[in-house]
Design a protein around this motif. Structure first.
Motif, PDB file in Angstrom:
ATOM      1  N   VAL A 200       0.830  -1.196   0.000  1.00  5.59           N
ATOM      2  CA  VAL A 200       0.000   0.000   0.000  1.00  5.59           C
ATOM      3  C   VAL A 200       0.874   1.259   0.000  1.00  5.59           C
ATOM      4  CG1 VAL A 200      -1.813  -1.244   1.249  1.00  5.59           C
ATOM      5  CG2 VAL A 200      -0.154   0.112   2.543  1.00  5.59           C
ATOM      6  N   ASP A 201       0.182   2.402  -0.205  1.00  2.00           N
ATOM      7  CA  ASP A 201       0.781   3.744  -0.187  1.00  2.00           C
ATOM      8  C   ASP A 201       1.543   4.046  -1.480  1.00  2.00           C
ATOM      9  OD1 ASP A 201      -0.277   4.040   2.346  1.00  2.00           O
ATOM     10  OD2 ASP A 201       1.594   3.584   3.382  1.00  2.00           O
ATOM     11  N   ARG A 202       1.660   5.336  -1.760  1.00  2.00           N
ATOM     12  CA  ARG A 202       2.445   5.901  -2.867  1.00  2.00           C
ATOM     13  C   ARG A 202       1.800   5.705  -4.230  1.00  2.00           C
ATOM     14  NH1 ARG A 202       8.427   4.034  -0.676  1.00  2.00           N
ATOM     15  NH2 ARG A 202       8.376   5.316   1.224  1.00  2.00           N
ATOM     16  N   GLY A 203       1.578   4.490  -4.659  1.00  2.00           N
ATOM     17  CA  GLY A 203       0.977   4.248  -5.968  1.00  2.00           C
ATOM     18  C   GLY A 203      -0.536   4.429  -5.935  1.00  2.00           C
ATOM     19  N   PRO A 204      -1.193   4.336  -7.109  1.00  2.00           N
ATOM     20  CA  PRO A 204      -2.614   4.687  -7.205  1.00  2.00           C
ATOM     21  C   PRO A 204      -3.600   3.568  -6.885  1.00  2.00           C
ATOM     22  CG  PRO A 204      -1.751   4.206  -9.386  1.00  2.00           C
ATOM     23  CD  PRO A 204      -0.579   4.096  -8.430  1.00  2.00           C
ATOM     24  N   ALA A 205      -3.145   2.325  -6.688  1.00  2.00           N
ATOM     25  CA  ALA A 205      -4.097   1.207  -6.678  1.00  2.00           C
ATOM     26  C   ALA A 205      -3.835   0.232  -5.533  1.00  2.00           C
ATOM     27  CB  ALA A 205      -4.053   0.482  -8.019  1.00  2.00           C
ATOM     28  N   SER A 206      -3.671   0.737  -4.327  1.00  2.00           N
ATOM     29  CA  SER A 206      -3.411  -0.137  -3.182  1.00  2.00           C
ATOM     30  C   SER A 206      -4.524  -1.152  -2.976  1.00  2.00           C
ATOM     31  CB  SER A 206      -3.231   0.693  -1.904  1.00  2.00           C
ATOM     32  OG  SER A 206      -2.077   1.490  -1.967  1.00  2.00           O
ATOM     33  N   SER A 207      -5.779  -0.718  -3.098  1.00  2.00           N
ATOM     34  CA  SER A 207      -6.906  -1.623  -2.893  1.00  2.00           C
ATOM     35  C   SER A 207      -6.865  -2.775  -3.901  1.00  2.00           C
ATOM     36  CB  SER A 207      -8.218  -0.853  -3.019  1.00  2.00           C
ATOM     37  OG  SER A 207      -9.329  -1.717  -2.929  1.00  2.00           O
ATOM     38  N   LYS A 208      -6.576  -2.459  -5.155  1.00  2.00           N
ATOM     39  CA  LYS A 208      -6.508  -3.503  -6.180  1.00  2.00           C
ATOM     40  C   LYS A 208      -5.353  -4.454  -5.920  1.00  2.00           C
ATOM     41  CE  LYS A 208      -6.440  -4.256 -11.175  1.00  2.00           C
ATOM     42  NZ  LYS A 208      -6.415  -3.611 -12.523  1.00  2.00           N
ATOM     43  N   VAL A 209      -4.221  -3.919  -5.471  1.00  4.59           N
ATOM     44  CA  VAL A 209      -3.076  -4.776  -5.158  1.00  4.59           C
ATOM     45  C   VAL A 209      -3.441  -5.776  -4.069  1.00  4.59           C
ATOM     46  CG1 VAL A 209      -0.769  -4.804  -4.105  1.00  4.59           C
ATOM     47  CG2 VAL A 209      -1.289  -3.183  -5.938  1.00  4.59           C
ATOM     48  N   LEU A 210      -4.145  -5.331  -3.041  1.00  5.39           N
ATOM     49  CA  LEU A 210      -4.544  -6.256  -1.982  1.00  5.39           C
ATOM     50  C   LEU A 210      -5.519  -7.303  -2.501  1.00  5.39           C
ATOM     51  CD1 LEU A 210      -4.878  -3.781   1.029  1.00  5.39           C
ATOM     52  CD2 LEU A 210      -3.036  -5.423   0.594  1.00  5.39           C
ATOM     53  N   ASP A 211      -6.408  -6.911  -3.410  1.00  4.68           N
ATOM     54  CA  ASP A 211      -7.294  -7.899  -4.038  1.00  4.68           C
ATOM     55  C   ASP A 211      -6.479  -8.937  -4.812  1.00  4.68           C
ATOM     56  OD1 ASP A 211      -9.708  -6.885  -3.125  1.00  4.68           O
ATOM     57  OD2 ASP A 211      -9.998  -5.589  -4.875  1.00  4.68           O
ATOM     58  N   MET A 212      -5.448  -8.500  -5.503  1.00  6.31           N
ATOM     59  CA  MET A 212      -4.613  -9.417  -6.277  1.00  6.31           C
ATOM     60  C   MET A 212      -3.883 -10.391  -5.367  1.00  6.31           C
ATOM     61  SD  MET A 212      -3.211  -6.620  -9.059  1.00  6.31           S
ATOM     62  CE  MET A 212      -2.203  -7.742 -10.061  1.00  6.31           C
ATOM     63  N   LEU A 213      -3.414  -9.907  -4.230  1.00  7.39           N
ATOM     64  CA  LEU A 213      -2.733 -10.786  -3.275  1.00  7.39           C
ATOM     65  C   LEU A 213      -3.690 -11.812  -2.686  1.00  7.39           C
ATOM     66  CD1 LEU A 213      -0.459  -8.340  -1.247  1.00  7.39           C
ATOM     67  CD2 LEU A 213       0.248  -9.936  -3.025  1.00  7.39           C
ATOM     68  N   ALA A 214      -4.943 -11.425  -2.542  1.00  4.19           N
ATOM     69  CA  ALA A 214      -5.939 -12.334  -1.957  1.00  4.19           C
ATOM     70  C   ALA A 214      -6.379 -13.425  -2.929  1.00  4.19           C
ATOM     71  CB  ALA A 214      -7.153 -11.534  -1.492  1.00  4.19           C
ATOM     72  N   ALA A 215      -6.114 -13.236  -4.215  1.00  2.00           N
ATOM     73  CA  ALA A 215      -6.514 -14.224  -5.211  1.00  2.00           C
ATOM     74  C   ALA A 215      -5.624 -15.460  -5.139  1.00  2.00           C
ATOM     75  CB  ALA A 215      -6.442 -13.605  -6.604  1.00  2.00           C
ATOM     76  N   LYS A 216      -6.079 -16.538  -5.736  1.00  3.50           N
ATOM     77  CA  LYS A 216      -5.286 -17.763  -5.766  1.00  3.50           C
ATOM     78  C   LYS A 216      -4.009 -17.549  -6.556  1.00  3.50           C
ATOM     79  CE  LYS A 216      -9.081 -21.122  -5.368  1.00  3.50           C
ATOM     80  NZ  LYS A 216      -9.771 -22.270  -6.021  1.00  3.50           N
ATOM     81  N   PRO A 217      -2.899 -18.147  -6.126  1.00  4.56           N
ATOM     82  CA  PRO A 217      -1.659 -18.021  -6.893  1.00  4.56           C
ATOM     83  C   PRO A 217      -1.743 -18.795  -8.198  1.00  4.56           C
ATOM     84  CG  PRO A 217      -1.369 -19.583  -5.103  1.00  4.56           C
ATOM     85  CD  PRO A 217      -2.739 -18.972  -4.918  1.00  4.56           C
ATOM     86  N   PRO A 218      -0.812 -18.554  -9.107  1.00  2.00           N
ATOM     87  CA  PRO A 218      -0.819 -19.316 -10.364  1.00  2.00           C
ATOM     88  C   PRO A 218      -0.709 -20.814 -10.099  1.00  2.00           C
ATOM     89  CG  PRO A 218       0.707 -17.457 -10.478  1.00  2.00           C
ATOM     90  CD  PRO A 218       0.270 -17.559  -9.060  1.00  2.00           C
ATOM     91  N   VAL A 219      -1.203 -21.607 -11.031  1.00  5.59           N
ATOM     92  CA  VAL A 219      -1.136 -23.063 -10.918  1.00  5.59           C
ATOM     93  C   VAL A 219       0.319 -23.497 -10.772  1.00  5.59           C
ATOM     94  CG1 VAL A 219      -1.594 -25.243 -12.090  1.00  5.59           C
ATOM     95  CG2 VAL A 219      -3.250 -23.369 -12.241  1.00  5.59           C
ATOM     96  N   GLY A 220       0.560 -24.388  -9.807  1.00  6.56           N
ATOM     97  CA  GLY A 220       1.910 -24.886  -9.572  1.00  6.56           C
ATOM     98  C   GLY A 220       2.719 -24.075  -8.592  1.00  6.56           C
ATOM     99  N   PHE A 221       2.123 -22.989  -8.071  1.00  8.46           N
ATOM    100  CA  PHE A 221       2.828 -22.100  -7.150  1.00  8.46           C
ATOM    101  C   PHE A 221       2.233 -22.177  -5.742  1.00  8.46           C
ATOM    102  CE2 PHE A 221       4.280 -20.110 -10.997  1.00  8.46           C
ATOM    103  CZ  PHE A 221       5.444 -19.437 -10.660  1.00  8.46           C
ATOM    104  N   MET A 222       3.093 -22.043  -4.741  1.00 10.53           N
ATOM    105  CA  MET A 222       2.682 -21.598  -3.420  1.00 10.53           C
ATOM    106  C   MET A 222       3.022 -20.115  -3.330  1.00 10.53           C
ATOM    107  SD  MET A 222       3.668 -24.548  -0.649  1.00 10.53           S
ATOM    108  CE  MET A 222       3.008 -23.499   0.657  1.00 10.53           C
ATOM    109  N   GLN A 223       2.300 -19.399  -2.495  1.00 13.95           N
ATOM    110  CA  GLN A 223       2.517 -17.957  -2.371  1.00 13.95           C
ATOM    111  C   GLN A 223       2.551 -17.558  -0.908  1.00 13.95           C
ATOM    112  OE1 GLN A 223       0.414 -15.155  -5.055  1.00 13.95           O
ATOM    113  NE2 GLN A 223      -0.407 -14.208  -3.187  1.00 13.95           N
ATOM    114  N   VAL A 224       3.501 -16.705  -0.562  1.00 12.37           N
ATOM    115  CA  VAL A 224       3.608 -16.132   0.775  1.00 12.37           C
ATOM    116  C   VAL A 224       3.725 -14.613   0.623  1.00 12.37           C
ATOM    117  CG1 VAL A 224       5.025 -15.911   2.853  1.00 12.37           C
ATOM    118  CG2 VAL A 224       4.708 -18.150   1.786  1.00 12.37           C
TER     119      VAL A 224
END
Length: 256
Positions: free
Chosen positions: A72-96
């Protein structure tokens, strides 16, 4: 080129260790990809994810995607970035997704709205704008109390809960992924969350002075920079328009 706001710091107990610290076995993944300091740059994040997925086709085994904090902060789309992080990771990946200091302070402000004026001196105007809140207009027309009410109404609880659940570090063998760094020479059990999310010096000059190699962001650099037993990968996406992706595979470090 870069400004480090240092005045605003959480008044933490120096012994504060609140966030989870992940300890995973070494060599569990064919490839590891690390990204740091997205800072509201959703388009740049989408581009980085595309590069990662394209590169990962060469690795048939499990892959890991590690985000090093400051979404978050500085850029224009913090809310969207958090939505992207909440989505499932690509197939074959674990995500932290690890927590950075900006994320931590955003969640703290949400839980303690009385500090919102001080928080806005540190950051936050762009973050609230991404939720449809015009800070200057709201304060002028409704005051700070009106701003507090809007934050409670428009910032999703799910975003804050996700931030609060983020670990502060991930260690795999001698690799340590963390937002800012560590206190040199100090055992991990004695590092505070504030150390791991806020430190610059003496870590930048001395490195960890432990049997570790640290992958970190927090301190922006013009290009990925190796220091003593560390690599800094925050290349200031809001200024450069580019998110660096570090790839670790077959004991080698590359940037894609």
């Amino acid at each position: 080129m870069f400004h480090f706001p240092m005045r605003w710091r959480r008044n933490l107990n120096p012994q504060s260790i609140g966030r989870q610290r992940l300890l995973w076995p070494d060599n569990a993944f064919d490839a590891i990809y690390a990204v740091s300091d997205v800072h509201g740059c959703a388009d740049e994040l989408a581009d980085a994810q595309r590069r990662i997925v394209d590169d990962a086709r060469a690795h048939l085994g499990p892959k890991l995607l590690v985000f090093l904090g400051d979404y978050v902060d500085r850029g224009p789309a913090s809310s969207k970035v958090l939505d992207m992080l909440a989505a499932k990771p690509p197939v074959g990946f674990m995500q932290v997704a690890l927590s950075g200091n900006h994320d931590d302070e955003f969640a703290r402000m949400f839980r303690k709205p009385s500090i919102i004026a001080d928080w806005l001196d540190f950051a936050g105007t762009e973050t609230l704008a991404s939720y449809g809140i015009d800070v200057a207009h709201v304060i002028k027309t409704k005051g700070v109390r009106g701003l507090q009410v809007l934050v409670a109404e428009l910032v999703p609880e799910e975003h804050i809960a996700m931030i609060e659940m983020m670990p502060v570090s991930l260690q795999m063998g001698k690799l340590l992924f963390v937002h800012a760094g560590i206190k040199p020479g100090v055992d991990m059990s004695k590092q505070t969350d504030m150390d791991l999310m806020w430190i610059r010096e003496p870590f930048l000059s001395e490195g960890p002075r432990r049997p570790l190699f640290v992958i970190h962001g927090h301190t922006p650099v013009l290009q990925p920079t190796f220091g003593p037993q560390r690599v800094a990968i925050d290349t200031a996406a809001t200024a450069t328009g580019h998110l660096t992706v570090l790839k670790i595979a077959e004991a080698s470090f590359n940037f894609i």
